[in-house]
Design a protein around this motif. Structure first.
Motif, PDB file in Angstrom:
ATOM      1  N   VAL A  59     -45.611  -0.918  81.205  1.00  0.00           N
ATOM      2  CA  VAL A  59     -46.048  -1.362  82.517  1.00  0.00           C
ATOM      3  C   VAL A  59     -46.860  -2.636  82.321  1.00  0.00           C
ATOM      4  O   VAL A  59     -47.287  -2.950  81.217  1.00  0.00           O
ATOM      5  CB  VAL A  59     -46.900  -0.288  83.233  1.00  0.00           C
ATOM      6  CG1 VAL A  59     -46.074   0.904  83.599  1.00  0.00           C
ATOM      7  CG2 VAL A  59     -48.080   0.131  82.399  1.00  0.00           C
ATOM      8  N   LYS A  60     -47.055  -3.363  83.398  1.00  0.00           N
ATOM      9  CA  LYS A  60     -47.893  -4.557  83.345  1.00  0.00           C
ATOM     10  C   LYS A  60     -49.215  -4.233  84.022  1.00  0.00           C
ATOM     11  O   LYS A  60     -49.247  -3.573  85.059  1.00  0.00           O
ATOM     12  CB  LYS A  60     -47.220  -5.723  84.056  1.00  0.00           C
ATOM     13  CG  LYS A  60     -45.989  -6.219  83.349  1.00  0.00           C
ATOM     14  CD  LYS A  60     -45.385  -7.396  84.091  1.00  0.00           C
ATOM     15  CE  LYS A  60     -44.113  -7.830  83.399  1.00  0.00           C
ATOM     16  NZ  LYS A  60     -43.447  -8.908  84.126  1.00  0.00           N
ATOM     17  N   TYR A  61     -50.274  -4.701  83.414  1.00  0.00           N
ATOM     18  CA  TYR A  61     -51.610  -4.519  83.976  1.00  0.00           C
ATOM     19  C   TYR A  61     -52.171  -5.889  84.321  1.00  0.00           C
ATOM     20  O   TYR A  61     -52.668  -6.594  83.446  1.00  0.00           O
ATOM     21  CB  TYR A  61     -52.526  -3.811  82.983  1.00  0.00           C
ATOM     22  CG  TYR A  61     -52.179  -2.361  82.762  1.00  0.00           C
ATOM     23  CD1 TYR A  61     -52.521  -1.399  83.704  1.00  0.00           C
ATOM     24  CD2 TYR A  61     -51.509  -1.942  81.624  1.00  0.00           C
ATOM     25  CE1 TYR A  61     -52.210  -0.061  83.512  1.00  0.00           C
ATOM     26  CE2 TYR A  61     -51.200  -0.604  81.421  1.00  0.00           C
ATOM     27  CZ  TYR A  61     -51.549   0.323  82.367  1.00  0.00           C
ATOM     28  OH  TYR A  61     -51.239   1.648  82.175  1.00  0.00           O
ATOM     29  N   GLU A 105     -57.776   4.350  77.477  1.00  0.00           N
ATOM     30  CA  GLU A 105     -57.629   5.258  76.342  1.00  0.00           C
ATOM     31  C   GLU A 105     -57.509   4.486  75.032  1.00  0.00           C
ATOM     32  O   GLU A 105     -58.053   4.895  74.010  1.00  0.00           O
ATOM     33  CB  GLU A 105     -56.386   6.132  76.543  1.00  0.00           C
ATOM     34  CG  GLU A 105     -56.474   7.027  77.756  1.00  0.00           C
ATOM     35  CD  GLU A 105     -55.125   7.561  78.187  1.00  0.00           C
ATOM     36  OE1 GLU A 105     -54.174   7.589  77.372  1.00  0.00           O
ATOM     37  OE2 GLU A 105     -55.007   7.959  79.366  1.00  0.00           O
ATOM     38  N   ARG A 106     -56.765   3.397  75.055  1.00  0.00           N
ATOM     39  CA  ARG A 106     -56.564   2.587  73.843  1.00  0.00           C
ATOM     40  C   ARG A 106     -56.423   1.130  74.256  1.00  0.00           C
ATOM     41  O   ARG A 106     -55.690   0.804  75.192  1.00  0.00           O
ATOM     42  CB  ARG A 106     -55.313   3.042  73.104  1.00  0.00           C
ATOM     43  CG  ARG A 106     -55.007   2.240  71.850  1.00  0.00           C
ATOM     44  CD  ARG A 106     -53.730   2.768  71.189  1.00  0.00           C
ATOM     45  NE  ARG A 106     -53.219   1.893  70.169  1.00  0.00           N
ATOM     46  CZ  ARG A 106     -53.540   1.947  68.884  1.00  0.00           C
ATOM     47  NH1 ARG A 106     -54.390   2.861  68.469  1.00  0.00           N
ATOM     48  NH2 ARG A 106     -53.001   1.110  68.019  1.00  0.00           N
ATOM     49  N   LEU A 107     -57.129   0.265  73.546  1.00  0.00           N
ATOM     50  CA  LEU A 107     -57.034  -1.166  73.744  1.00  0.00           C
ATOM     51  C   LEU A 107     -56.615  -1.772  72.408  1.00  0.00           C
ATOM     52  O   LEU A 107     -57.322  -1.630  71.416  1.00  0.00           O
ATOM     53  CB  LEU A 107     -58.384  -1.743  74.199  1.00  0.00           C
ATOM     54  CG  LEU A 107     -58.396  -3.225  74.557  1.00  0.00           C
ATOM     55  CD1 LEU A 107     -59.363  -3.462  75.705  1.00  0.00           C
ATOM     56  CD2 LEU A 107     -58.771  -4.091  73.388  1.00  0.00           C
ATOM     57  N   ILE A 140     -52.865  -2.233  76.595  1.00  0.00           N
ATOM     58  CA  ILE A 140     -53.780  -1.132  76.890  1.00  0.00           C
ATOM     59  C   ILE A 140     -53.004   0.106  77.337  1.00  0.00           C
ATOM     60  O   ILE A 140     -51.862   0.018  77.770  1.00  0.00           O
ATOM     61  CB  ILE A 140     -54.812  -1.520  77.973  1.00  0.00           C
ATOM     62  CG1 ILE A 140     -54.128  -1.900  79.276  1.00  0.00           C
ATOM     63  CG2 ILE A 140     -55.725  -2.624  77.484  1.00  0.00           C
ATOM     64  CD1 ILE A 140     -55.097  -2.145  80.423  1.00  0.00           C
ATOM     65  N   THR A 141     -53.679   1.234  77.197  1.00  0.00           N
ATOM     66  CA  THR A 141     -53.135   2.510  77.671  1.00  0.00           C
ATOM     67  C   THR A 141     -54.130   3.116  78.649  1.00  0.00           C
ATOM     68  O   THR A 141     -55.297   3.318  78.314  1.00  0.00           O
ATOM     69  CB  THR A 141     -52.894   3.480  76.498  1.00  0.00           C
ATOM     70  OG1 THR A 141     -52.010   2.869  75.560  1.00  0.00           O
ATOM     71  CG2 THR A 141     -52.294   4.786  76.984  1.00  0.00           C
ATOM     72  N   ILE A 142     -53.650   3.366  79.865  1.00  0.00           N
ATOM     73  CA  ILE A 142     -54.443   4.017  80.909  1.00  0.00           C
ATOM     74  C   ILE A 142     -53.599   5.171  81.453  1.00  0.00           C
ATOM     75  O   ILE A 142     -52.446   4.969  81.832  1.00  0.00           O
ATOM     76  CB  ILE A 142     -54.804   3.034  82.051  1.00  0.00           C
ATOM     77  CG1 ILE A 142     -55.671   1.884  81.530  1.00  0.00           C
ATOM     78  CG2 ILE A 142     -55.503   3.778  83.188  1.00  0.00           C
ATOM     79  CD1 ILE A 142     -55.982   0.822  82.570  1.00  0.00           C
ATOM     80  N   ASP A 179     -64.586   1.451  80.278  1.00  0.00           N
ATOM     81  CA  ASP A 179     -64.869   2.503  79.308  1.00  0.00           C
ATOM     82  C   ASP A 179     -63.677   2.576  78.355  1.00  0.00           C
ATOM     83  O   ASP A 179     -62.618   3.075  78.726  1.00  0.00           O
ATOM     84  CB  ASP A 179     -65.076   3.831  80.031  1.00  0.00           C
ATOM     85  CG  ASP A 179     -65.346   4.987  79.090  1.00  0.00           C
ATOM     86  OD1 ASP A 179     -65.650   4.742  77.904  1.00  0.00           O
ATOM     87  OD2 ASP A 179     -65.249   6.141  79.546  1.00  0.00           O
ATOM     88  N   VAL A 180     -63.843   2.025  77.150  1.00  0.00           N
ATOM     89  CA  VAL A 180     -62.759   1.959  76.172  1.00  0.00           C
ATOM     90  C   VAL A 180     -62.980   3.036  75.118  1.00  0.00           C
ATOM     91  O   VAL A 180     -63.970   3.006  74.386  1.00  0.00           O
ATOM     92  CB  VAL A 180     -62.688   0.565  75.510  1.00  0.00           C
ATOM     93  CG1 VAL A 180     -61.579   0.519  74.478  1.00  0.00           C
ATOM     94  CG2 VAL A 180     -62.491  -0.519  76.565  1.00  0.00           C
ATOM     95  N   ALA A 181     -62.052   3.991  75.038  1.00  0.00           N
ATOM     96  CA  ALA A 181     -62.193   5.101  74.097  1.00  0.00           C
ATOM     97  C   ALA A 181     -61.830   4.693  72.671  1.00  0.00           C
ATOM     98  O   ALA A 181     -62.456   5.152  71.711  1.00  0.00           O
ATOM     99  CB  ALA A 181     -61.317   6.270  74.535  1.00  0.00           C
TER     100      ALA A 181
END
Length: 82
Positions: A3-5, A18-20, A34-36, A67-69
């Protein structure tokens, strides 16, 4: 599924990322994936193509409100090094 963010939407409010993943390329060019909510994609700019970042500090500043996990930096190189 990719997907595009759009950065415009990411900058407007806090997100739980969740992940950058910062992908480092030559000439000080970085792309961010990134993963959201389990969906992964590249951060896009105004022209709907992957947004280029020009330093790791620029990435930190753009996502400071989120908030980056988990965050990682990767570097693919065409050279056979070690």
């Amino acid at each position: 599924m990719n997907v595009k963010y759009p950065m415009v939407l990411l900058a407007s409010k806090e997100h739980k990322i969740e992940r950058l993943e910062v992908q480092s390329f030559e000439m000080n060019i970085y792309l961010v994936r990134i993963t959201i909510d389990g969906k992964t994609g590249f951060v896009s700019g105004k022209d709907d193509s992957p947004m280029r970042f020009y330093s790791t500090q620029m990435v930190k500043d753009m996502f400071a409100h989120c908030d980056v996990a988990n965050a990682v930096i990767t570097q693919d190189t065409p050279y056979d090094e070690m």
